[in-house]
Design a protein around this motif. Structure first.
Motif, PDB file in Angstrom:
ATOM      1  N   ASP A  47       0.873  -1.174   0.000  1.00 29.62           N
ATOM      2  CA  ASP A  47       0.000   0.000   0.000  1.00 29.62           C
ATOM      3  C   ASP A  47       0.915   1.230   0.000  1.00 29.62           C
ATOM      4  OD1 ASP A  47      -2.120  -1.737   0.206  1.00 29.62           O
ATOM      5  OD2 ASP A  47      -2.370  -1.459   2.374  1.00 29.62           O
ATOM      6  N   SER A  89      -3.371   0.952  -3.392  1.00 31.70           N
ATOM      7  CA  SER A  89      -3.454  -0.272  -2.592  1.00 31.70           C
ATOM      8  C   SER A  89      -2.623  -1.345  -3.267  1.00 31.70           C
ATOM      9  CB  SER A  89      -4.892  -0.770  -2.502  1.00 31.70           C
ATOM     10  OG  SER A  89      -5.694   0.193  -1.879  1.00 31.70           O
ATOM     11  N   ARG A  90      -2.145  -2.288  -2.488  1.00 31.28           N
ATOM     12  CA  ARG A  90      -1.383  -3.422  -3.039  1.00 31.28           C
ATOM     13  C   ARG A  90      -2.125  -4.036  -4.211  1.00 31.28           C
ATOM     14  NH1 ARG A  90      -0.900  -4.450   2.240  1.00 31.28           N
ATOM     15  NH2 ARG A  90      -2.509  -6.054   2.361  1.00 31.28           N
TER      16      ARG A  90
END
Ligand SMILES: O=C(O)CCC(=O)C(=O)O
Length: 223
Positions: free
Chosen positions: A120, A172-173
């Protein structure tokens, strides 16, 4: 199906594909990236070029069908993956990348890169920041001071950013941010003490002829 990809990319110079990669895929890529870093190191610059050469997992990631479909909308039928790199920031490698366009690094035809979050990313740990629409200004002179030894030899000057609207691209990842090589972009330093790793892959229109790129060792057509 109508898609926003080309319209947004053309207007802003970037477009986000949220959660392109799943939690599991992203965790796997980070683990694999960690192995590559352990074997090869990333030095003070925090950059390792050639992830798809180092591991076939990144070759597979480069050919994700949703990403390829988006690239086809932007580039056309013949999409070629050129190369990728890990940009690695943690508590000890905490640099912020200076403002620049990527085009001076590539030359020849325009390239399109995709910035993939392996963690993130926020302003605290070094997310990207961009000037939306700046890709429409054309190629800028990169005369900024690069004497800090952090690499990034092509840098915009303060005057280029004066009065410009800057947008933080928190991610975000697994999110992927596709961006034009003329987009003004930079990233924040990592002051969080936590990791901020990103994989950046670069593509081109395979119908365009270009100089020989020695760094494009794993180039292959993805469309
Ligand atoms: O991931 C980052 O911190 C920025 C990298 C970047 O701007 C680049 O490689 O062109």
């Amino acid at each position: 199906m109508a898609s926003h990809v080309k319209e947004e990319y053309s207007r802003n110079g970037y477009v986000v594909l949220p959660r392109l990669y799943s939690e599991e895929e992203t965790a796997l890529y980070k683990e694999e990236a960690r192995k590559v870093v352990e074997q090869n190191g990333v030095g003070k610059e925090g950059v390792y070029v050639g992830m798809a050469v180092a591991s076939s997992l990144f070759k597979k990631a480069a050919a994700h069908p949703v990403l390829v479909a988006a690239m086809k909308e932007i580039i056309g039928e013949e999409v070629v993956f050129l190369s990728d790199k890990l940009v690695f920031k943690n508590a000890s490698t905490d640099f912020g990348s200076p403002w620049h366009q990527d085009y001076p690094y590539w030359k020849g035809s325009h390239k399109i890169s995709v910035w993939i979050a392996l963690d993130d990313a926020t302003p605290a740990n070094g997310c990207l920041k961009v000037v939306p629409g700046s890709h429409l200004k054309g190629a800028a002179f990169h005369g900024g001071d690069a004497s800090d030894g952090l690499g990034f030899i092509n840098r915009l000057g303060d005057a280029d950013l004066e009065g410009q609207t800057v947008v933080d691209l928190t991610a975000s990842r697994g999110d992927a941010i596709i961006f034009h090589d003329l987009l003004y972009h930079a990233s924040y330093p990592n002051t969080s003490g936590k990791d901020r790793w990103a994989l950046i892959s670069t593509y081109k229109d395979g119908t365009q002829t270009d100089p020989e790129y020695k760094w494009a060792k794993a180039a292959f057509r993805v469309s």
